[in-house]
Enzyme design. Structure first.
Site, PDB file in Angstrom:
ATOM      1  N   TYR A  65      18.357  30.061 -65.877  1.00 54.68           N
ATOM      2  CA  TYR A  65      16.915  30.121 -66.137  1.00 54.68           C
ATOM      3  C   TYR A  65      16.566  31.188 -67.155  1.00 54.68           C
ATOM      4  O   TYR A  65      17.332  32.106 -67.417  1.00 54.68           O
ATOM      5  CB  TYR A  65      16.120  30.336 -64.834  1.00 54.68           C
ATOM      6  CG  TYR A  65      16.360  31.654 -64.125  1.00 54.68           C
ATOM      7  CD1 TYR A  65      15.558  32.764 -64.389  1.00 54.68           C
ATOM      8  CD2 TYR A  65      17.358  31.783 -63.178  1.00 54.68           C
ATOM      9  CE1 TYR A  65      15.761  33.965 -63.733  1.00 54.68           C
ATOM     10  CE2 TYR A  65      17.566  32.977 -62.505  1.00 54.68           C
ATOM     11  CZ  TYR A  65      16.761  34.069 -62.793  1.00 54.68           C
ATOM     12  OH  TYR A  65      16.959  35.263 -62.146  1.00 54.68           O
ATOM     13  N   CYS A  66      15.388  31.022 -67.756  1.00 52.15           N
ATOM     14  CA  CYS A  66      14.856  31.977 -68.723  1.00 52.15           C
ATOM     15  C   CYS A  66      13.337  32.029 -68.533  1.00 52.15           C
ATOM     16  O   CYS A  66      12.844  31.742 -67.457  1.00 52.15           O
ATOM     17  CB  CYS A  66      15.236  31.580 -70.156  1.00 52.15           C
ATOM     18  SG  CYS A  66      14.485  30.038 -70.709  1.00 52.15           S
ATOM     19  N   ARG A  67      12.617  32.349 -69.581  1.00 54.70           N
ATOM     20  CA  ARG A  67      11.163  32.459 -69.472  1.00 54.70           C
ATOM     21  C   ARG A  67      10.516  31.080 -69.375  1.00 54.70           C
ATOM     22  O   ARG A  67       9.673  30.846 -68.520  1.00 54.70           O
ATOM     23  CB  ARG A  67      10.625  33.217 -70.693  1.00 54.70           C
ATOM     24  CG  ARG A  67       9.124  33.385 -70.712  1.00 54.70           C
ATOM     25  CD  ARG A  67       8.684  34.220 -71.921  1.00 54.70           C
ATOM     26  NE  ARG A  67       7.255  34.101 -72.115  1.00 54.70           N
ATOM     27  CZ  ARG A  67       6.685  33.173 -72.891  1.00 54.70           C
ATOM     28  NH1 ARG A  67       7.428  32.308 -73.544  1.00 54.70           N
ATOM     29  NH2 ARG A  67       5.372  33.121 -73.016  1.00 54.70           N
TER      30      ARG A  67
END
Length: 102
Positions: A64-66
């Protein structure tokens, strides 16, 4: 590359499943809000500095990221490195905060 919604991932976490979570954001983003994943910024993935997760090549790894963009890139790179089951968290932490909260 597979994807998972934040709601589906939250359900897995709440069910107590043993998950491999990897956060490919930058350290300052991770410090602001994190769901417990191992911090491995995208820059390290791009330069193949993945020692921390190399033993997970046969396991399911949730990335995951932003917003889901950098994690998507990371998933593609990890797949070329031999990771068999990487899952992109759709919408990233923006979706998590919007739909689930902090």
């Amino acid at each position: 590359m597979q994807t998972i919604t934040v709601e589906e991932l939250k359900a897995k976490i709440d069910a107590g499943e043993n998950l491999h979570l990897v956060d490919v954001r930058e350290p300052h983003e991770n410090a602001e809000f994190n769901i417990g994943g191992l911090l491995l910024p995208l820059g390290k993935v791009q330069t193949m500095q993945t020692d921390e997760i190399d033993d997970l090549k046969d396991d399911t790894v949730y990335i995951y990221c932003r917003s889901g963009n950098r994690s998507g890139q990371a998933c593609l790179i990890l797949e070329t490195m031999g990771f068999k089951n990487v899952v992109n968290v759709a919408g990233g932490m923006l979706a998590w905060q919007e739909k689930i909260g902090k």
